[in-house]
Design a protein around this motif. Structure first.
Motif, PDB file in Angstrom:
ATOM      1  N   ARG A 107     -35.122  18.438 -13.343  1.00  0.00           N
ATOM      2  CA  ARG A 107     -34.542  18.430 -14.646  1.00  0.00           C
ATOM      3  C   ARG A 107     -35.574  18.598 -15.646  1.00  0.00           C
ATOM      4  NH1 ARG A 107     -31.550  17.733 -10.275  1.00  0.00           N
ATOM      5  NH2 ARG A 107     -29.295  17.128 -10.679  1.00  0.00           N
ATOM      6  N   PRO A 108     -35.439  19.569 -16.595  1.00  0.00           N
ATOM      7  CA  PRO A 108     -36.372  19.798 -17.880  1.00  0.00           C
ATOM      8  C   PRO A 108     -36.658  18.291 -18.597  1.00  0.00           C
ATOM      9  CG  PRO A 108     -34.173  21.118 -18.147  1.00  0.00           C
ATOM     10  CD  PRO A 108     -34.012  20.142 -17.040  1.00  0.00           C
ATOM     11  N   MET A 109     -37.790  18.496 -19.235  1.00  0.00           N
ATOM     12  CA  MET A 109     -37.977  17.134 -19.945  1.00  0.00           C
ATOM     13  C   MET A 109     -37.067  17.084 -21.293  1.00  0.00           C
ATOM     14  SD  MET A 109     -42.058  16.691 -19.752  1.00  0.00           S
ATOM     15  CE  MET A 109     -42.899  16.710 -17.859  1.00  0.00           C
ATOM     16  N   GLY A 110     -36.473  16.062 -21.363  1.00  0.00           N
ATOM     17  CA  GLY A 110     -35.790  15.558 -22.784  1.00  0.00           C
ATOM     18  C   GLY A 110     -36.777  15.213 -23.806  1.00  0.00           C
ATOM     19  N   ARG A 111     -36.359  15.593 -25.053  1.00  0.00           N
ATOM     20  CA  ARG A 111     -37.386  14.966 -26.148  1.00  0.00           C
ATOM     21  C   ARG A 111     -37.317  13.536 -26.353  1.00  0.00           C
ATOM     22  NH1 ARG A 111     -34.637  17.388 -29.233  1.00  0.00           N
ATOM     23  NH2 ARG A 111     -32.990  15.710 -30.367  1.00  0.00           N
ATOM     24  N   ASP A 112     -36.304  12.771 -25.862  1.00  0.00           N
ATOM     25  CA  ASP A 112     -36.308  11.331 -25.811  1.00  0.00           C
ATOM     26  C   ASP A 112     -37.106  10.738 -25.096  1.00  0.00           C
ATOM     27  OD1 ASP A 112     -34.685  12.715 -24.038  1.00  0.00           O
ATOM     28  OD2 ASP A 112     -33.171  11.330 -23.929  1.00  0.00           O
ATOM     29  N   GLU A 113     -37.187  11.248 -23.497  1.00  0.00           N
ATOM     30  CA  GLU A 113     -37.978  10.472 -22.552  1.00  0.00           C
ATOM     31  C   GLU A 113     -39.319  11.007 -22.868  1.00  0.00           C
ATOM     32  OE1 GLU A 113     -36.853  12.077 -18.507  1.00  0.00           O
ATOM     33  OE2 GLU A 113     -36.869  14.023 -19.181  1.00  0.00           O
ATOM     34  N   VAL A 114     -39.893  12.164 -23.250  1.00  0.00           N
ATOM     35  CA  VAL A 114     -41.135  12.498 -23.625  1.00  0.00           C
ATOM     36  C   VAL A 114     -41.450  11.453 -24.803  1.00  0.00           C
ATOM     37  CG1 VAL A 114     -42.448  14.362 -24.594  1.00  0.00           C
ATOM     38  CG2 VAL A 114     -41.083  14.805 -22.815  1.00  0.00           C
ATOM     39  N   LYS A 115     -40.817  11.120 -25.850  1.00  0.00           N
ATOM     40  CA  LYS A 115     -41.240  10.446 -26.779  1.00  0.00           C
ATOM     41  C   LYS A 115     -41.484   8.977 -26.396  1.00  0.00           C
ATOM     42  CE  LYS A 115     -39.181   8.814 -30.926  1.00  0.00           C
ATOM     43  NZ  LYS A 115     -38.031   8.984 -31.698  1.00  0.00           N
ATOM     44  N   GLU A 116     -40.564   8.587 -25.525  1.00  0.00           N
ATOM     45  CA  GLU A 116     -40.831   7.215 -24.976  1.00  0.00           C
ATOM     46  C   GLU A 116     -42.103   6.977 -24.295  1.00  0.00           C
ATOM     47  OE1 GLU A 116     -39.298   4.488 -26.095  1.00  0.00           O
ATOM     48  OE2 GLU A 116     -38.232   5.970 -27.320  1.00  0.00           O
ATOM     49  N   ALA A 117     -42.229   8.109 -23.359  1.00  0.00           N
ATOM     50  CA  ALA A 117     -43.452   8.050 -22.398  1.00  0.00           C
ATOM     51  C   ALA A 117     -44.769   8.079 -23.236  1.00  0.00           C
ATOM     52  CB  ALA A 117     -43.332   9.318 -21.460  1.00  0.00           C
ATOM     53  N   LEU A 118     -44.666   9.034 -24.269  1.00  0.00           N
ATOM     54  CA  LEU A 118     -45.836   9.084 -25.027  1.00  0.00           C
ATOM     55  C   LEU A 118     -46.368   7.703 -25.585  1.00  0.00           C
ATOM     56  CD1 LEU A 118     -45.834  12.829 -26.368  1.00  0.00           C
ATOM     57  CD2 LEU A 118     -47.257  11.951 -24.456  1.00  0.00           C
ATOM     58  N   LYS A 119     -45.290   7.437 -26.162  1.00  0.00           N
ATOM     59  CA  LYS A 119     -45.544   6.000 -26.784  1.00  0.00           C
ATOM     60  C   LYS A 119     -46.386   4.932 -25.696  1.00  0.00           C
ATOM     61  CE  LYS A 119     -42.263   4.287 -30.329  1.00  0.00           C
ATOM     62  NZ  LYS A 119     -40.994   4.282 -30.557  1.00  0.00           N
ATOM     63  N   ALA A 120     -45.367   4.912 -24.864  1.00  0.00           N
ATOM     64  CA  ALA A 120     -46.002   3.932 -23.588  1.00  0.00           C
ATOM     65  C   ALA A 120     -47.331   4.321 -23.158  1.00  0.00           C
ATOM     66  CB  ALA A 120     -45.324   4.130 -22.213  1.00  0.00           C
ATOM     67  N   VAL A 121     -47.897   5.603 -23.116  1.00  0.00           N
ATOM     68  CA  VAL A 121     -49.183   6.099 -22.853  1.00  0.00           C
ATOM     69  C   VAL A 121     -50.063   5.552 -23.989  1.00  0.00           C
ATOM     70  CG1 VAL A 121     -50.701   8.117 -22.686  1.00  0.00           C
ATOM     71  CG2 VAL A 121     -48.614   7.892 -21.466  1.00  0.00           C
ATOM     72  N   ILE A 122     -49.562   5.731 -25.146  1.00  0.00           N
ATOM     73  CA  ILE A 122     -50.551   5.766 -26.394  1.00  0.00           C
ATOM     74  C   ILE A 122     -50.914   4.221 -26.580  1.00  0.00           C
ATOM     75  CG2 ILE A 122     -50.952   6.355 -28.773  1.00  0.00           C
ATOM     76  CD1 ILE A 122     -49.406   9.350 -28.266  1.00  0.00           C
ATOM     77  N   LEU A 123     -49.645   3.613 -26.806  1.00  0.00           N
ATOM     78  CA  LEU A 123     -49.451   2.313 -27.222  1.00  0.00           C
ATOM     79  C   LEU A 123     -49.851   1.213 -26.506  1.00  0.00           C
ATOM     80  CD1 LEU A 123     -46.437   2.597 -29.883  1.00  0.00           C
ATOM     81  CD2 LEU A 123     -48.786   3.091 -30.238  1.00  0.00           C
ATOM     82  N   GLU A 124     -49.255   1.462 -25.063  1.00  0.00           N
ATOM     83  CA  GLU A 124     -49.567   0.571 -24.162  1.00  0.00           C
ATOM     84  C   GLU A 124     -50.375   0.740 -23.059  1.00  0.00           C
ATOM     85  OE1 GLU A 124     -45.572  -0.013 -22.421  1.00  0.00           O
ATOM     86  OE2 GLU A 124     -44.776   0.201 -24.465  1.00  0.00           O
ATOM     87  N   ASP A 125     -51.017   2.041 -23.038  1.00  0.00           N
ATOM     88  CA  ASP A 125     -52.059   2.571 -22.112  1.00  0.00           C
ATOM     89  C   ASP A 125     -51.476   2.911 -20.486  1.00  0.00           C
ATOM     90  OD1 ASP A 125     -54.541   3.782 -21.896  1.00  0.00           O
ATOM     91  OD2 ASP A 125     -55.381   1.890 -21.032  1.00  0.00           O
ATOM     92  N   ARG A 126     -50.393   3.131 -20.781  1.00  0.00           N
ATOM     93  CA  ARG A 126     -49.675   3.477 -19.457  1.00  0.00           C
ATOM     94  C   ARG A 126     -50.420   4.634 -18.856  1.00  0.00           C
ATOM     95  NH1 ARG A 126     -44.259   2.112 -18.745  1.00  0.00           N
ATOM     96  NH2 ARG A 126     -44.000   3.870 -17.111  1.00  0.00           N
ATOM     97  N   LYS A 127     -51.046   4.392 -17.718  1.00  0.00           N
ATOM     98  CA  LYS A 127     -51.735   5.613 -16.886  1.00  0.00           C
ATOM     99  C   LYS A 127     -50.974   6.610 -16.586  1.00  0.00           C
ATOM    100  CE  LYS A 127     -55.467   3.735 -17.529  1.00  0.00           C
ATOM    101  NZ  LYS A 127     -56.633   4.115 -18.850  1.00  0.00           N
ATOM    102  N   LYS A 128     -49.681   6.452 -16.190  1.00  0.00           N
ATOM    103  CA  LYS A 128     -48.827   7.483 -15.498  1.00  0.00           C
ATOM    104  C   LYS A 128     -47.584   6.870 -15.688  1.00  0.00           C
ATOM    105  CE  LYS A 128     -47.832   9.538 -10.890  1.00  0.00           C
ATOM    106  NZ  LYS A 128     -48.204   9.792  -9.825  1.00  0.00           N
ATOM    107  N   VAL A 129     -46.746   8.052 -16.301  1.00  0.00           N
ATOM    108  CA  VAL A 129     -45.282   7.684 -16.415  1.00  0.00           C
ATOM    109  C   VAL A 129     -44.643   8.827 -15.899  1.00  0.00           C
ATOM    110  CG1 VAL A 129     -43.496   7.520 -18.157  1.00  0.00           C
ATOM    111  CG2 VAL A 129     -45.816   6.661 -18.859  1.00  0.00           C
ATOM    112  N   VAL A 130     -43.615   8.510 -14.829  1.00  0.00           N
ATOM    113  CA  VAL A 130     -42.909   9.495 -14.255  1.00  0.00           C
ATOM    114  C   VAL A 130     -41.562   9.415 -15.055  1.00  0.00           C
ATOM    115  CG1 VAL A 130     -41.752  10.136 -12.169  1.00  0.00           C
ATOM    116  CG2 VAL A 130     -44.064   8.869 -12.272  1.00  0.00           C
ATOM    117  N   LEU A 131     -41.000  10.724 -15.293  1.00  0.00           N
ATOM    118  CA  LEU A 131     -39.824  10.787 -15.949  1.00  0.00           C
ATOM    119  C   LEU A 131     -38.616  11.021 -15.082  1.00  0.00           C
ATOM    120  CD1 LEU A 131     -40.891  13.184 -19.029  1.00  0.00           C
ATOM    121  CD2 LEU A 131     -40.912  10.556 -18.917  1.00  0.00           C
TER     122      LEU A 131
END
Ligand SMILES: Cc1ncc(C[n+]2csc(CCOP(=O)(O)OP(=O)(O)O)c2C)c(N)n1
Ligand SMILES: Cc1ncc(C[n+]2csc(CCOP(=O)(O)OP(=O)(O)O)c2C)c(N)n1
Ligand code: SF4
Ligand code: SF4
Ligand SMILES: [Mg+2]
Ligand SMILES: [Mg+2]
Lengths: 630, 303, 303, 630
Positions: free
Chosen positions: A602-626
């Motif tokens: 499935r394509p990337m949804g805006r909602d999940e990308v937003k959450e993932a980028l937050k996790a990466v930027i704010l929580e330093d998650r190294k890899k987020v799988v959508l």
């Protein structure tokens, strides 16, 4: 303002048409729309759905979590109820339907739904889902589809079985009703789509009755439209782009999600052009050939290119795999040919109607032997159009195959855009070094400093092509020094291209590149990333975005410049191996530090990308799988 | 030092020389404009032929099995070219069989010449699709395990509108056949019996010399369809004739039917502008400005 | 929750249901050992068939056009399996035409079933190779520009030894044909007229119902070759018959010839051990120790 | 002791046979030999040659500069005279022949020869060449071929035209004569090769007269042979290796330089094996099918593999390009299939009979979609044999396609080796997780931690395969969570393989790895590198050598360990882009510092590799491009 809406139903039951009508109505009310279509590799019966984001400003993405979920069958509710936040429209008469009864749903999905509900203490009927949703604060509106259908049938004097297909128009009507816009837009959308009078009547009535069954909950106002606007899906954008770019010959073999491009062209094989000598408007023919397979398709197109016409083909993974050998011939013979490559889920038949970005490294390296090729990737519908022209220019200038990536996620999605965005007048033709009247001693493969030899067309003089190694005249040669010289000449073209094509055209940047975080992406995730960036900016989270537009020759210097010294380089793309990240590493020596990846088709949804980028930027998650998407 | 003309690197006595000569003479005798003649070939000993002609035609030596596809792209983009396809029996009927069959459905006005030597010569003599079961030419470790395909029958069932067989050592007769095939309006094929003295010690010059006879030498043989009603019967006759193989091997024209429209004619029917404004005859830009107009088709997308 | 049996996701009224039922019944009535039955299919609506049978056979849903190649590998490695190939007309006669033709040369003992619906259904109804020129089913933007290929004639010219046509809605008749085809020693093909109600509004149930008739209903029709001499004549007759299309469309057996040896028999002739020690019936290792002996062939390389 | 010898002549004139006879004679005299064969993609008339290195110890390479150049036509002299150091044997009666008269020589080569001679003040006849050589201190021995031929014709009472072919035997005889070995070895070699009595006689006589026309110049002594020895070319090594490994089914479509492998198998389709139940020696059949194309070949082999037999195919670049789609099906369906990939010069038809290493990245990434594959590369004839077995073990254990690289330079070269080097007894079978009697609820694609599912064979129970994404039972599925799980399961196998296969098996090291210089190589250059290392060691130049044996999964840790901190990492390989170097960079993060590359279609000669390594090590040349070979 962004409103997210989703409608689903069985394939072949008219979901596409409904979504079209709904979108058209909102577009004429002045809204911008981005719509994504999901469907099975099946003709009738499997679940398909359309997710739209509606906005007063230009929008480039959709969201899996929706404000309004419009359903008329049970399956759509079962498949999507976890994604709805505000309102669900459902068919009241199906309340007793159990998950287990929906035979066209894949058992693993049913299983998942049942256990989700069970874990939360619910049974497995539509009623249970409605209860669950209510508990979550979602407004569940039961519509009496059957009653409305009966009423309509009586009115239009048609059997219920015929009227049946109007069900989804009721769902549209109800959705529209929530928005409080004047019904004129909807009515004229219906008129535009259903030309037949009876159907117009039937659907108008269904829509109105649908509207009446709901209260206004998301009041929208019409927006005055100042500019000319068009609605473009990816297949059509490329088709029109190619035609505009001067396409003369297109071959294809049917394959999802590519063939709609060619079928569109077949229906538009005669087009107007301006005769440069007289200035007259005349008709010309674009030859579109349905080949017997992809081996034939690619080689027909290459053959066509030798006559000097702009020639192309369009395919997806399985087809391109079969074209590999042909591409090597084009590489060896410096034939300008464009392959529009619609990426779908692989390997093998894979998921023919689902999206993917996993074919990048394959395409960058496809074919035995070394030869130059150019690989570009569109990130949205406007680029899909413009890149179709760019591809021809690159192919002819560097006399080499060009592979133009368009993912299924772009092919079958659409954007409402301002016509001017296409930049028709700014797009130019570059035919490269062409010799219309070649001299008597013409040699097709003349060795030059740039590697580029003046190109004459078949029919203008004697010339030779061969897939074997050859001399300047195109005759077969095995001498080691000739081999070496020709080998280098060809590869020198890639170096020439790398020198000539501004890296700024090969990489686009967005947002604030001075931030410590940069997101790198390519292809269809672009829209979700940019729209998520807007929303995150509002939350005070800032970053730059780098979109890679060309993979070969790779814009290594600019990428290095943009990304070195960053704290976080976040690679957002749709493959398991993070292939664009691999390319960056290989060519620029810069490796992403974080990954947001997806490979569920499935394509990337805006909602999940937003959450993932937050996790990466704010929580330093190294890899987020959508995981988004039913 | 001047570059020498291309040296034909076929084995001494190879049947390909006969085809080369016949084809070259046919082109000359028909008075074709050399620069408009494009010989498209596959891969094999046979596939090298365009490089070896002594007249300034153009040559496109393609991929194994794909010559027909290239030819199709060339011819439909520029129908003013005279396109001839040369390929081996392995090339056209083995790896290329799918294109060979499907080309019959299009009936593009071009000529296909099969170099039928019963072996994959350039890869050192393995069995080709026309080699008969049980045959064991010297390069096979065991007798051929597969039946042969019958090129004439296959072409007929696929829809070729000119179907003939020639013999490489009968250069004059072959030349005339090639001229007929080129003149034929529609897709023509000639299966040329081509001895390969190096690998095929069964279907040799000696073998053929005493067996081939011209169909035209049989009175009553009339392969030409002149009325639609004759089609079925003439095709069936040609089919039956194509099964003849043994002491007598027929060569000449098995079937010809110009009543079937060509693909080019069919395009014109759907898109009349193709007649003049075919792709290779249209300019697409002037000084970098694109000349195609898409306003009207974009209008269909207006919202 | 139990996994449900596979749901056949064809459109309501699709001719594929008829083929599914006929094939399944044929397998049952022949009393075949289900686990020895392998249905190999191509890609298309038709290609999904192995997943939809309700009996525990095995299914290999392959690539577009390649089912015959897979089937060949399966059957020759393990000749004790009963192998049936199902594919679309596009699958077997378009992209797969090369394999279709060349399979005729091998005559492997298996059965090929063509789902002949005139369209590329799963890709939304483009013209398939069996669609006639000028036909314009609803999903085509323009009338079909290519001629059709005749599956019966093509199979005959390619060497199939059992050639038949069936009709998807005549489930019982089709079942009997499939039984005959499976029982036939050699390569059998059945071209099944398969209405696609979604995309093909020309070759519909209504169209066929009133046109099809069984060849066996014609007295004198005897498609079976019983002596080698009859081969040519029976094949020519079948060819001629295959051209019949219009108010009357023949179904049933066009040609059958069991005098031709199968590929398996030919291997045995060259390598008698194949009879028992065929690849799938041989152990290659014991406790990790390789069991094949190469001493003698290495000896040939001694210096 | 290493003696370098080269013989050339027109294709089809018996050069191969002569080289064979000569090699056999020396092998039976106790010498080890490495022979490389160069020839055109042509049947008769073009120039071909054999270069042999003869040694009292095991030797793994040949040299372009030769001690003895044996010619009987003019072209061979013209093509090779710059390479000879000591003795040239030439045909006296051709002294007047001009370069320009040799019509079967490519004009660019003729041009090069003429201008070479002209620059040095010579004309363009054989006599000029001989003069030039003499001026360089080369011993030019003119042999009276015509006189000898006439004598032989008289003696054997055959027309001169038949005897003609004995010319090259005269050249052999003369070459042999230079060595001073007893003529018995040569005579029995002739007897072994030419079975027919007349030909034996004819050739024996020609050889003897050849011997008599030269003095002894490089006296060799016979060496007592203690061990059993075999002479193996690459095609045969793989063929026998596969058969030993239990091959059941091989499909192929003729293509140079792969098909000799399959043709060999056809001639050996019945082989002996030990019935494990009875212990009896029985015959079994290996099915070898000549397919109608490579699409068919790969898919036949995959089909065969589903029945539980070890199945393989063999091809080269153009064929593999066509197999790409099939490989993705094998990846998707976890079918163990082995593809022996003979690399030849690409792209397209390229140079069918010339070598290359340029297909590495293509193969590592071939096919749309992501799936595990294993890629191994043999560096010599012993490895070619052993890897054929290894490939089956890997394919079955990881249920995935295995691509086994063997270059043309190995396929058509040969080594004389001690039989024991093959290590027959050490080679084992690993069939992986096989279920001979699967349970009733058997699911072919059971999700496991390793990603590997127990494999049952067609015929043993009901099971399903599909190239579409599927569930554990092998039925088509599109559900996003099923997609994700299956996608990961498959790719997990690559991680399992990476964990299980010792990196020490994937990388071989030679020489002194503690040195500051390490040479990295793969495939056919191995022999030249190792033999050059021996010679350089004698000159006091020391380094370590790392041979990469597997590219997927890449031995990243060991490579990193072996190469980090080195002063010079020298990449020696046969591609323009230095593809193994790219792989190292991509997977290990280690980039070569120096390159020795070649792309003129000829294998690497020991002499040029030695010079290049010297230039790199002593003069710090960053990149040396090799040009050796006519
Ligand atoms: C895809 C591909 N497969 C295989 C080959 C190798 N190949 C070169 S020539 C040839 C066969 C030639 O046989 P045929 O077509 O009968 O031509 P002939 O040499 O007999 O004239 C083959 C298989 C190739 N070049 N490309
Ligand atoms: C190599 C390749 N090309 C194209 C496709 C796309 N494709 C899927 S089904 C199909 C055609 C189906 O037509 P047909 O074989 O007639 O089967 P039907 O659906 O009509 O049963 C095509 C072209 C593919 N899967 N693989
Ligand atoms: S091998 Fe045969 S076909 Fe090829 S050139 Fe020689 S004789 Fe002719
Ligand atoms: S599209 Fe046609 S062939 Fe496919 S399932 Fe529907 S009716 Fe059947
Ligand atoms: Mg041939
Ligand atoms: Mg079909």
């Amino acid at each position: 303002m962004r409103l997210n809406w989703l409608i689903g139903g069985q394939q072949g039951s008219g979901v596409d048409t409904s979504a079209l009508v709904f979108g058209n109505a909102l577009a004429s009310a002045g809204y911008y729309i981005y719509g994504n279509r999901e469907y099975y590799s099946n003709i009738k019966g499997r679940h398909s759905y359309f997710a739209l984001t509606i906005s007063d400003k230009r929008v480039r993405s959709f969201s899996f979590t929706v404000d309004i979920l419009a359903t008329f069958d049970a399956e759509t509710l079962f498949q999507h109820f976890t994604e709805v936040k505000k309102v669900v429209i459902y068919n009241k008469s199906l309340e007793g339907t159990k998950v287990e009864y929906v035979q066209n749903m894949e058992p693993e999905i049913a299983e998942k739904v049942v256990s989700f509900l069970k874990e939360r203490g619910y049974g497995s009927t539509v009623r249970d889902v409605v209860e669950y949703l209510k508990s979550k604060g979602v407004n569940a509106i039961g519509v009496d589809y059957d009653g409305i259908m009966r009423k309509v049938a009586e009115e239009v004097k048609l059997p219920l079985s015929v009227v049946e297909r109007g069900k989804n128009t009721i769902a549209i009507g109800a959705s529209y009703g929530l928005l409080g816009l004047g019904k004129g837009y909807l009515e004229s959308a219906i008129r535009n789509v259903f030309k037949n009078e009876t159907f117009v009547k039937l659907n108008t009535m269904s829509a109105e009755l649908g509207m009446e069954s709901v209260p206004v909950m998301f009041p929208l106002k019409e927006i005055p439209v100042k500019k000319e606007r068009v609605q473009l899906d990816g297949n059509t954008a490329v088709a029109i782009g190619k035609i505009y770019g001067g396409l003369g010959f297109q071959s294809f073999y049917p394959i999802s999600p590519a063939s709609d491009e060619s079928v569109y062209m077949q229906a538009h094989q005669e087009v107007w052009y301006v005769d440069p000598k007289t200035g007259d408007k005349r008709k010309k023919t674009v030859v579109v050939v349905q080949a017997e397979d992809e081996l034939s398709a690619i080689n027909m197109a290459i053959g066509a290119s030798l006559t000097g016409v702009r020639a192309a083909t369009a395919t997806s993974g399985p087809g391109f795999s079969l074209m590999t050998e042909g591409v090597t011939w084009a590489g060896m013979n410096e034939a300008p040919v464009v392959i529009t490559y619609y990426i779908r889920g692989g390997p093998a038949t894979g998921q023919p109607t689902r999206t993917s970005q996993a074919d990048l490294f394959f395409v960058m390296n496809a074919g035995h032997g070394e030869f130059p090729r150019i690989v570009i990737a569109s990130g949205d519908h406007v680029e899909a159009f413009q890149d179709a022209v760019w591809a021809f220019n690159l192919a002819e200038r560097y006399q080499t195959p060009v592979i133009h990536f368009v993912e299924k996620a772009i092919a079958n999605a659409y954007s409402v855009i301002d016509l001017e965005e296409l930049g028709l007048d700014k797009l130019r033709a570059d035919r490269g070094d062409v010799l219309l009247s070649p001299p008597p001693d013409y040699a097709r493969f003349k060795i030059t400093d740039t590697g580029i030899s003046p190109r004459a067309f078949l029919g203008s003089t004697s010339m030779f092509y061969t897939g074997d190694e050859h001399n300047e005249e195109g005759h077969i040669r095995e001498a080691s020094h000739v081999r070496e010289a020709m080998y280098e000449k060809r590869l020198r073209k890639l170096e020439t291209a790398d020198r000539e094509i501004p890296e700024e055209d090969r990489v686009k940047t967005f947002g604030d590149l001075d931030q410590k975080v940069v997101v790198v992406t390519w292809g269809s995730p672009k829209g979700a990333v940019l729209d998520a960036m807007e929303e995150l900016n509002e939350e005070g989270i800032k970053f730059g975005v780098v979109q890679i537009r060309m993979f070969s020759p790779f814009p290594k210097n600019l990428i290095r410049k943009l990304l070195s010294g960053k704290e976080k380089v976040v690679d957002v793309e749709g493959s398991y191996m993070a292939q664009a990240g691999m390319a960056m590493k290989l060519f620029s020596g810069i490796e992403p530090t974080h990954y947001v990846l997806k490979w569920n088709g499935r394509p990337m949804g805006r909602d999940e990308v937003k959450e993932a980028l937050k996790a990466v930027i704010l929580e330093d998650r190294k890899k987020v799988v959508l995981h988004g998407g039913a | 030092m001047e570059l020498k003309p291309e040296w034909s690197d076929w084995c001494p006595g190879c049947g390909n020389f006969g085809i080369l000569n016949a084809e070259q003479k046919a082109i000359q005798e028909l008075g074709l404009d050399f620069k408009k003649v494009v010989i498209v070939s596959g891969i094999g000993c046979s596939g090298k032929i365009p490089h070896f002609l002594k007249i300034p035609i153009s040559g496109v030596h393609t991929l194994h099995g794909r010559a027909i596809a290239y030819a199709t792209g060339i011819k439909l983009s520029n129908p003013s070219l005279e396109v001839i396809v040369n390929g081996g029996d392995g090339d056209l009927l083995g790896i290329g069989a799918g294109h060979f069959v499907n080309a019959g459905r299009r009936n593009i006005d071009m000529t296909v010449i099969i170099h039928d030597n019963g072996v994959y010569a350039l890869t050192k003599g393995q069995a080709s699709p026309t080699l008969r079961r049980g045959d064991k030419p010297k390069s096979l470790p065991l007798p051929n395990i597969s039946d042969n395909v019958n090129p004439i029958a296959l072409a007929l069932s696929a829809g070729y509108t000119f179907v003939a067989r020639g013999y490489a050592y009968d250069v004059n007769g072959l030349k005339e056949l090639i001229k007929q095939a080129i003149r034929h309006k529609g897709l023509a094929v000639i299966d040329v019996l081509q001895p390969c003295p190096t690998y095929n010690d069964i279907y040799t010059k000696e073998f053929y010399d005493k067996r081939v006879y011209y169909l035209s030498s049989e009175k009553d043989w009339d392969p030409v369809v002149r009325k639609p009603e004759e089609e079925g019967e003439k095709m069936a006759k040609a089919m039956l004739k194509s099964l003849e193989w043994g002491d007598r091997i027929p060569i000449g024209v098995f079937y010809q039917n110009e009543l079937v429209s060509t693909y080019e004619e069919r395009i014109v029917q759907q898109a009349p502008s193709y007649k003049d404004a075919y792709p290779a005859n249209v300019e697409i830009e002037k000084d970098g400005k694109l000349l195609t107009l898409v306003d009207d088709i974009l209008k269909e997308k207006k919202v």
